[in-house]
Scaffold this active site. Structure first.
Site, mmCIF file in Angstrom:
data_model
loop_
_atom_site.group_PDB
_atom_site.id
_atom_site.type_symbol
_atom_site.label_atom_id
_atom_site.label_comp_id
_atom_site.label_asym_id
_atom_site.label_seq_id
_atom_site.Cartn_x
_atom_site.Cartn_y
_atom_site.Cartn_z
ATOM 1 N N CYS A 104 39.602 -16.829 -31.621
ATOM 2 C CA CYS A 104 39.710 -17.943 -32.557
ATOM 3 C C CYS A 104 39.443 -17.481 -33.996
ATOM 4 C CB CYS A 104 38.801 -19.088 -32.119
ATOM 5 S SG CYS A 104 39.219 -20.628 -32.944
ATOM 6 N N TYR A 105 38.344 -17.890 -34.613
ATOM 7 C CA TYR A 105 38.057 -17.394 -35.970
ATOM 8 C C TYR A 105 38.005 -15.865 -35.965
ATOM 9 C CZ TYR A 105 35.629 -16.343 -40.303
ATOM 10 O OH TYR A 105 35.301 -15.818 -41.527
ATOM 11 N N LYS A 146 19.574 -18.347 -18.225
ATOM 12 C CA LYS A 146 18.917 -19.148 -17.185
ATOM 13 C C LYS A 146 19.479 -18.855 -15.783
ATOM 14 C CE LYS A 146 15.949 -22.615 -16.708
ATOM 15 N NZ LYS A 146 14.706 -22.756 -17.482
ATOM 16 N N GLU A 160 36.982 -18.041 -23.029
ATOM 17 C CA GLU A 160 35.678 -18.211 -22.374
ATOM 18 C C GLU A 160 35.473 -19.597 -21.774
ATOM 19 O OE1 GLU A 160 36.352 -18.080 -25.496
ATOM 20 O OE2 GLU A 160 34.959 -19.181 -26.779
ATOM 21 N N SER A 211 3.426 -22.732 -15.595
ATOM 22 C CA SER A 211 3.608 -24.180 -15.657
ATOM 23 C C SER A 211 4.180 -24.722 -14.354
ATOM 24 C CB SER A 211 4.573 -24.520 -16.792
ATOM 25 O OG SER A 211 5.886 -24.099 -16.440
ATOM 26 N N GLY A 212 4.745 -23.802 -13.554
ATOM 27 C CA GLY A 212 5.412 -24.267 -12.343
ATOM 28 C C GLY A 212 6.902 -24.467 -12.584
ATOM 29 N N GLY A 213 7.332 -24.326 -13.837
ATOM 30 C CA GLY A 213 8.763 -24.356 -14.150
ATOM 31 C C GLY A 213 9.406 -23.049 -13.706
ATOM 32 N N VAL A 214 10.724 -22.998 -13.800
ATOM 33 C CA VAL A 214 11.452 -21.833 -13.287
ATOM 34 C C VAL A 214 11.047 -20.548 -14.032
ATOM 35 C CG1 VAL A 214 13.746 -20.882 -12.833
ATOM 36 C CG2 VAL A 214 13.410 -23.354 -12.850
ATOM 37 N N ASP A 215 11.058 -20.596 -15.362
ATOM 38 C CA ASP A 215 10.866 -19.369 -16.133
ATOM 39 C C ASP A 215 9.481 -18.751 -15.930
ATOM 40 O OD1 ASP A 215 13.336 -20.094 -17.006
ATOM 41 O OD2 ASP A 215 12.666 -20.855 -18.944
ATOM 42 N N SER A 216 8.447 -19.581 -16.062
ATOM 43 C CA SER A 216 7.113 -18.984 -15.931
ATOM 44 C C SER A 216 6.862 -18.546 -14.492
ATOM 45 C CB SER A 216 6.021 -19.931 -16.433
ATOM 46 O OG SER A 216 5.907 -21.065 -15.624
ATOM 47 N N SER A 217 7.460 -19.239 -13.518
ATOM 48 C CA SER A 217 7.263 -18.842 -12.120
ATOM 49 C C SER A 217 7.932 -17.505 -11.839
ATOM 50 C CB SER A 217 7.845 -19.893 -11.165
ATOM 51 O OG SER A 217 7.204 -21.130 -11.367
#
Ligand code: XMP
Length: 510
Positions: free
Chosen positions: A81-82, A366, A170, A222-228
């Site tokens: 594109c650009y 992610k 993409e 925290s129990g979230g995905v990333d920190s787990s």
């Protein structure tokens, strides 16, 4: 490891380009155009460069440009594109506004036989979004595709390994977009497909075994995905030297504290220190009704609790964080580029004296974090869990947070989630939860009058949480959730469903 540079000129799909490349097991990184020079590109050993799209016209004074030097490095370039227009401009071509106005959306593409379009049929559909087009080719280039309104929908200089496409390969609307990117990355650039998550795990573990040997490392879980995932990965490297402090502020969903402790701690052996700080949080939140004040108090109290727990551990050498790639990518939008630096525990490094910070996931998107999580043996329901805000249920209790409202909300939320979890994973909304309002209303149960809270059910479909559509859940599902909530929970007389999208509303109520 072979790698591709996504040179960012401020387009909206730049992360998507890098993700598409990585999905073919080739490492790709994004850099703003004004933060890397051709010499640095050469020195870094990139096997190919992709110029991204951007909102500008190449002749605008303020539009992002780049040094012509890049054309002489011998590194293959694909302009999108650009980026396609800029490539043409740098090589001496001409760009003009299209006579018929902008070309936008799905468009019929007629492609010719060439290296970039190997396996792409003559007629297919591509996704266009542009006003300008290349009106005169630079020397040494030829047209390899056109559309009804765009005579140069793609061009190439095979000898110089320079390619440009006016459309967006993409996005999924471009039928053969992935094939085109593959032709560039694997064919033209000749990249080996050696970006695989099992290797990432082995290499990261080995690296941290050395770097963190004998060091005491602290992580806020925290129990979230990333920190787990960060916790389990680092545990694999340094075992008991990793101390994960899990602050249970009492504003977690029903059963969540035990779930995190069991899954990450008991089952996967991670060293978890759980702090049950509910009373402390509720005491500080008592009488507070203003949403921002609640957020502020929860954030501040979290740091206090975390800090006091950390102090009990004595000298900590390293702070580990679950930062991921989208948190650290710098934006290429103009000169005012800002670094989006995200800390899961805001401000902590300033307060405490750490030697360094370890961020084992800072190169991962992610979906890659999730894959690492699965390969590390973290259960699927944790790895694919919906996002949950840091302030937790604190921003889903409207008005003052009381023990009673919190208890009712946890129960209602658990029922609603369990009804949605009966759907196949792909049919579930991206985020779904209950909110308890401060409004009470009259109901009737048996022959008796009841007077209880109103609960809101909220479910949204979204890609990025910047915008979101309310989910068209079936009446049967809503009915099941509503009747279970009012029958099984004493104190809730009414259930309503939120049919507001974002914008104008936000996902959370506070
Ligand atoms: P909003 O309400 O802004 O939410 O439309 C968008 C997404 O962000 C989450 N969210 C938060 N996450 N701390 C967080 O960690 C917060 O204070 C916060 N507020 C909203 C929300 O759950 C949704 O996924």
């Amino acid at each position: 490891m072979d790698k591709i540079l996504v040179l960012d000129f401020g387009g909206q799909y730049n992360m998507l380009i890098a993700r598409r490349v990585r999905a073919m097991n080739v490492y790709a990184e994004i850099k703003p155009y004004n933060k890397i020079t051709p010499e640095e590109i050469k020195a870094a050993g990139y096997k190919g460069v992709i110029f991204t799209g951007g909102p500008n016209s190449v002749y605008d004074e303020k539009s992002p440009h780049y040094s012509k030097e890049i054309l002489n490095l011998g590194i293959p370039i694909l302009g999108i594109c650009y980026g396609h227009q800029l490539l043409s401009y740098l090589a001496g071509g001409e760009i003009v506004p299209a006579k018929g106005g902008s070309e936008y959306g799905s468009t019929k593409l007629v492609a010719q036989n060439c290296t970039l379009f190997k396996g792409v049929p003559e007629n297919s559909v591509c996704y266009m979004s542009h006003t300008d087009y290349v009106s005169r080719l630079p020397e040494g280039f030829k047209i390899i595709a056109h559309t009804d309104n765009c005579p140069c929908a793609a061009m190439c200089n095979e000898k110089g390994k320079l390619y440009g496409v006016q459309f967006h390969p993409e996005v999924t609307h471009t039928e053969y977009g992935n094939q085109i990117l593959k032709n560039f990355v694997l064919g033209i650039c000749g990249c080996d497909r050696n970006w695989v998550m099992s290797d990432f795990i082995t290499q990261t573990t080995e690296r941290y075994k050395k770097e963190l040997a004998g060091k005491k490392v602290l992580l806020a879980l925290s129990g979230g995905v990333d920190s787990s995932v960060a916790a389990v990965l680092l545990h694999k490297a340094i075992g008991k030297n990793l101390y994960c402090v899990f602050v249970d502020h009492g504003l977690l969903r029903q059963g969540e504290g035990d779930y995190v402790e069991n899954t990450i701690g008991r089952n996967l052996g991670v060293n978890i220190i759980r702090v049950n700080a509910k009373d402390r949080f509720l005491k500080r939140l008592s009488g507070i009704t203003e949403p921002e004040e609640k957020r502020h108090i929860i954030g501040e109290e979290f740091i206090r609790v975390f800090e006091s727990e950390a102090r009990k551990l004595g000298k900590i050498d390293v702070l580990a964080q679950g930062t991921i790639y989208p948190d650290v990518i710098e934006s290429g939008k103009g000169d005012s580029a800002v670094i989006k630096s995200h800390h899961n525990v805001g401000g902590l490094p300033d307060i405490m004296n750490f030697e360094s910070i370890a961020e084992p996931l800072r190169d991962l998107f992610k979906d890659e974090v999730r894959e690492v999580g699965i390969q590390l043996g973290i259960p699927k329901d944790l790895v694919f869990r919906q996002p949950f805000p840091g302030p937790g249920l604190g921003i889903r209790v409207i008005g003052e947070i009381t023990e009673e409202k919190l208890k009712l909300l946890k129960e209602a939320d658990a029922i609603f989630r369990s009804e949605i979890d009966k759907l196949r994973f792909s049919k579930r909304p991206n985020q779904y939860f209950a909110v308890i309002t401060d409004t009470k209303s009259v109901g009737v149960m048996g022959d008796a009058r009841t007077y209880g809270y109103t609960v809101v059910l909220r479910a949204v479909n979204t890609d990025d949480f910047m915008t979101a559509a309310w989910s068209r859940l079936s009446y049967e599902l809503l009915e099941a959730a509503s009747s279970r909530i009012t029958n099984e929970i004493k104190g809730i007389t009414r259930v309503v469903y939120d049919i507001t999208s974002k914008p104008p509303a936000t996902v959370e109520w506070e």
